[in-house]
Design a protein around this motif. Sequence first.
Motif, PDB file in Angstrom:
ATOM      1  N   MET A   1       0.832  -1.197   0.000  1.00 39.73           N
ATOM      2  CA  MET A   1       0.000   0.000   0.000  1.00 39.73           C
ATOM      3  C   MET A   1       0.872   1.253   0.000  1.00 39.73           C
ATOM      4  O   MET A   1       0.531   2.263  -0.628  1.00 39.73           O
ATOM      5  N   PHE A   2       1.997   1.176   0.661  1.00 40.95           N
ATOM      6  CA  PHE A   2       2.951   2.288   0.677  1.00 40.95           C
ATOM      7  C   PHE A   2       3.448   2.588  -0.732  1.00 40.95           C
ATOM      8  O   PHE A   2       3.563   3.766  -1.122  1.00 40.95           O
ATOM      9  N   ILE A   3       3.701   1.557  -1.529  1.00 41.62           N
ATOM     10  CA  ILE A   3       4.174   1.761  -2.890  1.00 41.62           C
ATOM     11  C   ILE A   3       3.082   2.394  -3.746  1.00 41.62           C
ATOM     12  O   ILE A   3       3.355   3.297  -4.556  1.00 41.62           O
ATOM     13  N   ILE A   4       1.831   1.939  -3.589  1.00 37.31           N
ATOM     14  CA  ILE A   4       0.726   2.569  -4.309  1.00 37.31           C
ATOM     15  C   ILE A   4       0.627   4.050  -3.941  1.00 37.31           C
ATOM     16  O   ILE A   4       0.432   4.912  -4.804  1.00 37.31           O
ATOM     17  N   ALA A   5       0.774   4.348  -2.660  1.00 36.76           N
ATOM     18  CA  ALA A   5       0.710   5.738  -2.200  1.00 36.76           C
ATOM     19  C   ALA A   5       1.845   6.568  -2.791  1.00 36.76           C
ATOM     20  O   ALA A   5       1.672   7.760  -3.089  1.00 36.76           O
ATOM     21  N   LEU A   6       3.014   5.950  -2.990  1.00 33.17           N
ATOM     22  CA  LEU A   6       4.127   6.658  -3.633  1.00 33.17           C
ATOM     23  C   LEU A   6       3.773   7.041  -5.063  1.00 33.17           C
ATOM     24  O   LEU A   6       4.100   8.144  -5.520  1.00 33.17           O
ATOM     25  N   VAL A   7       3.109   6.128  -5.787  1.00 33.10           N
ATOM     26  CA  VAL A   7       2.707   6.419  -7.162  1.00 33.10           C
ATOM     27  C   VAL A   7       1.764   7.619  -7.191  1.00 33.10           C
ATOM     28  O   VAL A   7       1.925   8.548  -7.995  1.00 33.10           O
ATOM     29  N   LEU A   8       0.784   7.626  -6.303  1.00 37.68           N
ATOM     30  CA  LEU A   8      -0.191   8.711  -6.270  1.00 37.68           C
ATOM     31  C   LEU A   8       0.463  10.034  -5.869  1.00 37.68           C
ATOM     32  O   LEU A   8       0.140  11.094  -6.424  1.00 37.68           O
ATOM     33  N   THR A   9       1.386   9.983  -4.931  1.00 43.28           N
ATOM     34  CA  THR A   9       2.085  11.202  -4.513  1.00 43.28           C
ATOM     35  C   THR A   9       2.945  11.738  -5.644  1.00 43.28           C
ATOM     36  O   THR A   9       3.024  12.955  -5.870  1.00 43.28           O
ATOM     37  N   TYR A  10       3.589  10.835  -6.364  1.00 44.90           N
ATOM     38  CA  TYR A  10       4.397  11.255  -7.518  1.00 44.90           C
ATOM     39  C   TYR A  10       3.540  11.970  -8.558  1.00 44.90           C
ATOM     40  O   TYR A  10       3.931  13.033  -9.065  1.00 44.90           O
ATOM     41  N   VAL A  11       2.375  11.402  -8.881  1.00 44.32           N
ATOM     42  CA  VAL A  11       1.497  12.024  -9.880  1.00 44.32           C
ATOM     43  C   VAL A  11       1.057  13.410  -9.420  1.00 44.32           C
ATOM     44  O   VAL A  11       1.042  14.370 -10.192  1.00 44.32           O
ATOM     45  N   ALA A  12       0.712  13.518  -8.138  1.00 43.88           N
ATOM     46  CA  ALA A  12       0.285  14.809  -7.599  1.00 43.88           C
ATOM     47  C   ALA A  12       1.429  15.818  -7.620  1.00 43.88           C
ATOM     48  O   ALA A  12       1.255  16.981  -8.004  1.00 43.88           O
ATOM     49  N   LEU A  13       2.602  15.365  -7.223  1.00 48.06           N
ATOM     50  CA  LEU A  13       3.754  16.262  -7.098  1.00 48.06           C
ATOM     51  C   LEU A  13       4.218  16.772  -8.457  1.00 48.06           C
ATOM     52  O   LEU A  13       4.518  17.968  -8.602  1.00 48.06           O
ATOM     53  N   ILE A  14       4.260  15.899  -9.458  1.00 51.85           N
ATOM     54  CA  ILE A  14       4.751  16.340 -10.757  1.00 51.85           C
ATOM     55  C   ILE A  14       3.785  17.344 -11.380  1.00 51.85           C
ATOM     56  O   ILE A  14       4.207  18.271 -12.086  1.00 51.85           O
ATOM     57  N   GLY A  15       2.490  17.186 -11.096  1.00 51.05           N
ATOM     58  CA  GLY A  15       1.522  18.158 -11.593  1.00 51.05           C
ATOM     59  C   GLY A  15       1.759  19.540 -11.013  1.00 51.05           C
ATOM     60  O   GLY A  15       1.679  20.553 -11.722  1.00 51.05           O
ATOM     61  N   VAL A  16       2.067  19.590  -9.715  1.00 50.88           N
ATOM     62  CA  VAL A  16       2.320  20.872  -9.058  1.00 50.88           C
ATOM     63  C   VAL A  16       3.623  21.489  -9.556  1.00 50.88           C
ATOM     64  O   VAL A  16       3.686  22.677  -9.904  1.00 50.88           O
ATOM     65  N   LEU A  17       4.683  20.697  -9.596  1.00 48.42           N
ATOM     66  CA  LEU A  17       5.994  21.216  -9.991  1.00 48.42           C
ATOM     67  C   LEU A  17       5.972  21.774 -11.413  1.00 48.42           C
ATOM     68  O   LEU A  17       6.451  22.887 -11.675  1.00 48.42           O
ATOM     69  N   LYS A  18       5.408  21.003 -12.330  1.00 47.96           N
ATOM     70  CA  LYS A  18       5.377  21.484 -13.717  1.00 47.96           C
ATOM     71  C   LYS A  18       4.437  22.667 -13.877  1.00 47.96           C
ATOM     72  O   LYS A  18       4.681  23.562 -14.684  1.00 47.96           O
ATOM     73  N   GLY A  19       3.354  22.663 -13.091  1.00 47.95           N
ATOM     74  CA  GLY A  19       2.410  23.766 -13.165  1.00 47.95           C
ATOM     75  C   GLY A  19       2.979  25.072 -12.649  1.00 47.95           C
ATOM     76  O   GLY A  19       2.591  26.154 -13.106  1.00 47.95           O
ATOM     77  N   VAL A  20       3.902  24.989 -11.704  1.00 51.08           N
ATOM     78  CA  VAL A  20       4.523  26.191 -11.143  1.00 51.08           C
ATOM     79  C   VAL A  20       5.703  26.656 -12.005  1.00 51.08           C
ATOM     80  O   VAL A  20       5.841  27.839 -12.312  1.00 51.08           O
ATOM     81  N   LEU A  21       6.550  25.704 -12.420  1.00 44.41           N
ATOM     82  CA  LEU A  21       7.777  26.067 -13.119  1.00 44.41           C
ATOM     83  C   LEU A  21       7.555  26.395 -14.596  1.00 44.41           C
ATOM     84  O   LEU A  21       8.202  27.296 -15.137  1.00 44.41           O
ATOM     85  N   LEU A  22       6.686  25.630 -15.254  1.00 42.50           N
ATOM     86  CA  LEU A  22       6.289  25.916 -16.638  1.00 42.50           C
ATOM     87  C   LEU A  22       7.480  26.058 -17.590  1.00 42.50           C
ATOM     88  O   LEU A  22       7.490  26.916 -18.472  1.00 42.50           O
ATOM     89  N   LEU A  23       8.491  25.208 -17.420  1.00 40.38           N
ATOM     90  CA  LEU A  23       9.657  25.248 -18.302  1.00 40.38           C
ATOM     91  C   LEU A  23       9.424  24.347 -19.514  1.00 40.38           C
ATOM     92  O   LEU A  23       8.857  23.263 -19.396  1.00 40.38           O
TER      93      LEU A  23
END
Length: 287
Positions: free
Chosen positions: A51-73
Amino acid sequence: MLGGQAPWAVILLFALITQLGDVWFLFLLSGVLYVGGEYVPYVGIERRRGMFIIALVLTYVALIGVLKGVLLLPRPPGATEPPPLRWIPSIFANLFIIITTAKGPGFPSGHALGATMVWGGLALVIGHGSYRVRFGITGVVVTLVSLSRLVLGVHYFVDVLAGIIFGIVVLGILNWLAENGTHPERVLLTAVVIGSLGLFVNLTFESVAAIGGAVGGWIVWQNVAEAIPDHPSTEREAITALFVGMIASGIFGVVYIFNGPYLFTFLSTATAVGTAIGAPVIGKRLS
């Protein structure tokens, strides 16, 4: 960036390799490990750590959306243009275009970030083999996935390097927060918080998918965690649960690949992740 310089056969090879860091594959991998438990050959783990690994996948998806949305490079020129479709049957042409191109902001590399977090997380929680072997395999996978993004021409070197560095830092924090994977609900809540932030920072498919999956997963986990044994009791139970989990993973993969409307995405990912997490209970009852 190496796009356009590699032979076509090499591009095809790395188009396959890049899937090792793609969301659909990471979710399928984590789901199989979670549902199958000790019945997964060589890499079986108790379900709480799955379950921890599944949660890592979901956190990664959430995090990359925020990072790319802020940096916009931007991505490299030509990132949206597929290589020539040699030897590819027409029925697979659209799929080939999807996996060899990329659009939207490019920094950091999501594939590098996701591969580092998820494969690194597996190296931390799998009890088989030595740390040297487990992290050696992780290093090879992360390196190949990162290289594939350069060969396909969809990222600059700094994108994949940043993805790896971010992945190592985030994984360390989440592993500490979850006490070496034994409290996955904390990581699920982290994914909900980051995904919610993403909705306000820059409403994207990734942020909606992440928060949908995290909310669905957290709700189901809170209700069934105590009923889920650490390992399947019989092989039949494990196979039945795996079948249910594969269906859920298929739903998640289809939704993620085709980028549907936001409401549909939220409901579908919540259902897919919730079903995957409840699969052991379903498998136990059906068997």
